[in-house]
Design an enzyme around this catalytic site. Structure first.
Site, short mmCIF file in Angstrom:
data_model
loop_
_atom_site.label_atom_id
_atom_site.label_comp_id
_atom_site.label_asym_id
_atom_site.label_seq_id
_atom_site.Cartn_x
_atom_site.Cartn_y
_atom_site.Cartn_z
CB SER A 23 -1.04 0.22 1.50
OG SER A 23 -2.34 0.45 1.30
N PRO A 24 0.29 2.23 -0.72
CG PRO A 24 -0.54 4.04 -1.29
CD PRO A 24 -0.94 2.36 -1.21
CB CYS A 26 4.02 9.67 3.51
SG CYS A 26 2.65 10.55 2.29
CB ALA A 58 0.83 10.01 -1.28
CD GLN A 101 -2.07 7.12 -3.17
OE1 GLN A 101 -1.22 7.24 -2.29
NE2 GLN A 101 -2.86 6.55 -3.15
CE1 TYR A 183 -3.48 14.66 2.77
CE2 TYR A 183 -4.06 12.02 2.39
CZ TYR A 183 -3.59 13.37 3.20
OH TYR A 183 -2.64 13.26 4.08
NE ARG A 231 -5.62 3.95 -0.85
CZ ARG A 231 -4.08 3.08 0.08
NH1 ARG A 231 -4.46 4.04 1.18
NH2 ARG A 231 -4.17 2.27 0.23
NE ARG A 325 -1.61 0.82 9.81
CZ ARG A 325 -2.76 0.48 10.42
NH1 ARG A 325 -2.56 1.37 11.81
NH2 ARG A 325 -4.42 -0.12 10.53
C1 LIG Z 1 3.39 5.48 7.49
C2 LIG Z 1 2.11 5.61 6.56
C3 LIG Z 1 1.88 6.37 5.20
C4 LIG Z 1 1.05 6.31 5.06
N1 LIG Z 1 0.58 7.01 3.34
C5 LIG Z 1 -0.22 6.90 3.05
C6 LIG Z 1 0.30 7.45 0.88
O1 LIG Z 1 0.73 7.77 1.20
N2 LIG Z 1 -1.52 7.20 0.92
C7 LIG Z 1 -1.89 6.56 1.09
O2 LIG Z 1 -3.46 6.50 0.29
N3 LIG Z 1 -2.55 6.30 2.16
C8 LIG Z 1 -1.46 5.56 2.76
N4 LIG Z 1 -1.29 5.90 4.03
C9 LIG Z 1 -2.66 4.41 4.03
C10 LIG Z 1 -2.04 3.32 3.78
O3 LIG Z 1 -1.80 2.91 2.79
C11 LIG Z 1 -3.19 2.18 4.16
O4 LIG Z 1 -4.49 2.44 3.86
C12 LIG Z 1 -3.73 2.49 5.61
O5 LIG Z 1 -2.39 2.10 6.52
C13 LIG Z 1 -4.13 1.20 6.23
O6 LIG Z 1 -3.35 -0.45 6.07
P1 LIG Z 1 -3.02 -0.83 7.13
O7 LIG Z 1 -3.91 -1.46 7.97
O8 LIG Z 1 -2.09 -2.39 6.35
O9 LIG Z 1 -1.65 -0.15 8.15
C14 LIG Z 1 0.06 5.90 5.38
C15 LIG Z 1 0.05 4.58 6.01
C16 LIG Z 1 1.40 5.09 6.77
C17 LIG Z 1 1.23 3.54 7.78
#
Ligand SMILES: Cc1cc2nc3c(=O)[nH]c(=O)nc-3n(C[C@H](O)[C@H](O)[C@H](O)COP(=O)(O)O)c2cc1C
Length: 370
Positions: A23-24, A26, A58, A101, A183, A231, A325
């Site tokens: 997953s994307p 940052c 992102a 993304q 956003y 997304r 994560r």
């Molecule tokens: C460190 C970090 C950075 C993230 N950056 C983005 C991002 O750049 N774009 C986005 O759409 N979601 C972002 N997310 C959300 C994740 O892509 C994901 O949708 C969210 O953490 C839930 O998934 P998980 O339970 O597997 O962590 C970020 C999450 C984390 C933990």
């Protein structure tokens, strides 16, 4: 045993080796939008770890669209060269297909990194003017954004198109448009932040108009054989906000325009949201969108167990499973999941000797001890 999670998945001319997606995320580790050695290390290891698709964080299509001064950008030749170095490295060593993304942070831009508190930058901290559909701040602790007029919207659209062309030159396999998490494009969709009186505000159809214009412009400048996904925040988790029924209508409109998948995330648009967190807490949104529209979906959100990911593909809730994560915690998640599900995935030649089938004695003993 045949694993659904480790079956290939095709979109247009792209075939993923399996349905495991990074997953994307940052990293807040860029300099003037440029990818750094951190990205080389972070993305490099995820590219070699048996994932079907690795989606870059992102990435802002213009400087004011960065969330923080440390966010990745793809708006200049220097950004493009820095990105090229990282992607070439991932391609040289890894097997994952690579997506980006493309994003614009709208009124949530000009902020501190999470490690520094996430709050808005002050004037003397390098704050910049933010833009949004309406002059409504995130909260009383955030600056009032400038309302985009049509000329401003054209600039944003052109920035997305320029970012798309740069993505093609760098050689990405896929683009995901960020229409989630409060956003800019989500700000247009939800009535919580869009209170315009023109044809871009008011009815749901009007609120969808600008995000759909961006989709069309990006699709038109991205090669026909390459997939373009979106997304979304499937719900705002607030009464009177954007809801799953709205997401189904949006997905239908995107499908008509040639969208290749919907990633069903949620929230991020308001501090008033009430989210009940539990494993797979957003997966039912992916399921509903897929069932109602026939669109391929990507499920994301607290999916950690291989059996859980496998069951979401097997029961038809989603076509791809994204982990964020869980991938940071265990970058070899796909190797371990493949092992647990009796499937195969790729290892780089340098690490081939760690594949469990090449030293089964150790694994037999671990299993016996369990
Ligand atoms: C460190 C970090 C950075 C993230 N950056 C983005 C991002 O750049 N774009 C986005 O759409 N979601 C972002 N997310 C959300 C994740 O892509 C994901 O949708 C969210 O953490 C839930 O998934 P998980 O339970 O597997 O962590 C970020 C999450 C984390 C933990």
């Amino acid at each position: 045993m045949t694993s659904n999670l480790f079956a290939p998945f095709a979109m247009r001319g792209l075939t993923l080796d399996n349905r495991v997606v990074v997953s994307p995320m940052c990293q807040y580790s860029a300099e003037d939008g440029n990818a750094t050695d951190w990205h080389l290390m972070h993305l490099g290891q995820l590219a070699i770890s048996g994932n079907g698709l690795l989606i870059l964080e992102a990435t802002a299509v213009e400087p004011r669209g960065r969330i923080t001064p440390y966010c990745l950008g793809l708006y200049s030749d220097v950004n493009e060269a820095a990105m090229q170095r990282v992607i070439d490295f991932c391609r040289l060593h890894g097997n994952a297909k690579i997506g980006i993304q493309l994003a614009h942070a709208g009124r949530k831009a000009s902020a501190h990194r999470p490690a520094d508190g996430r709050h808005a930058l002050a004037e003397d901290e390098g704050a910049w003017e933010t833009v949004a559909p309406s002059p409504l701040p995130m909260s009383d602790r955030w600056p009032v954004p400038r309302m985009l007029d049509r000329a401003g919207m054209d600039d944003v659209r052109d920035a997305f198109v320029a970012g798309t062309k740069r993505s093609e030159r760098v050689g990405f396999d896929l683009i995901e448009l960020h229409m989630a998490h409060g956003y800019l494009l989500h700000e247009f969709l939800t009535p919580l932040s869009n209170q315009r009186n023109d044809e871009y505000g008011g009815s749901r159809e009007n609120r969808m108009r600008f995000p759909l214009e961006i989709f069309d412009a990006v699709r038109a400048s991205w090669p026909a054989e390459k997939p373009l996904g979106v997304r979304i925040s499937a719900t705002d988790w607030v009464e009177g906000g954007w809801e799953i029924g709205d997401s189904v209508v949006l997905a239908e409109a995107l499908k008509e325009r040639g969208c290749d998948y919907i990633c069903a995330s949620s929230g991020g648009g308001t501090g008033a949201q009430k989210i009940e967190l539990k494993p797979g807490y957003q997966a039912h949104f992916a399921e509903e969108i897929k069932r109602e529209t026939g669109m391929p979906t990507m499920a994301v959100g607290m999916i950690l167990e291989p059996d859980h990911a496998e069951s979401l593909i097997a029961d038809g809730s989603a076509d791809m499973i994204a982990l964020a994560r869980g991938m940071l915690y265990n970058p070899r998640w796909a190797w371990h999941a493949a092992e647990a599900l009796g499937a195969e995935t790729t290892y780089p030649v340098q690490y081939e000797r760690s594949r469990p089938s090449t030293w089964p004695e150790a694994f037999t003993q671990i299993k016996a001890a369990e």
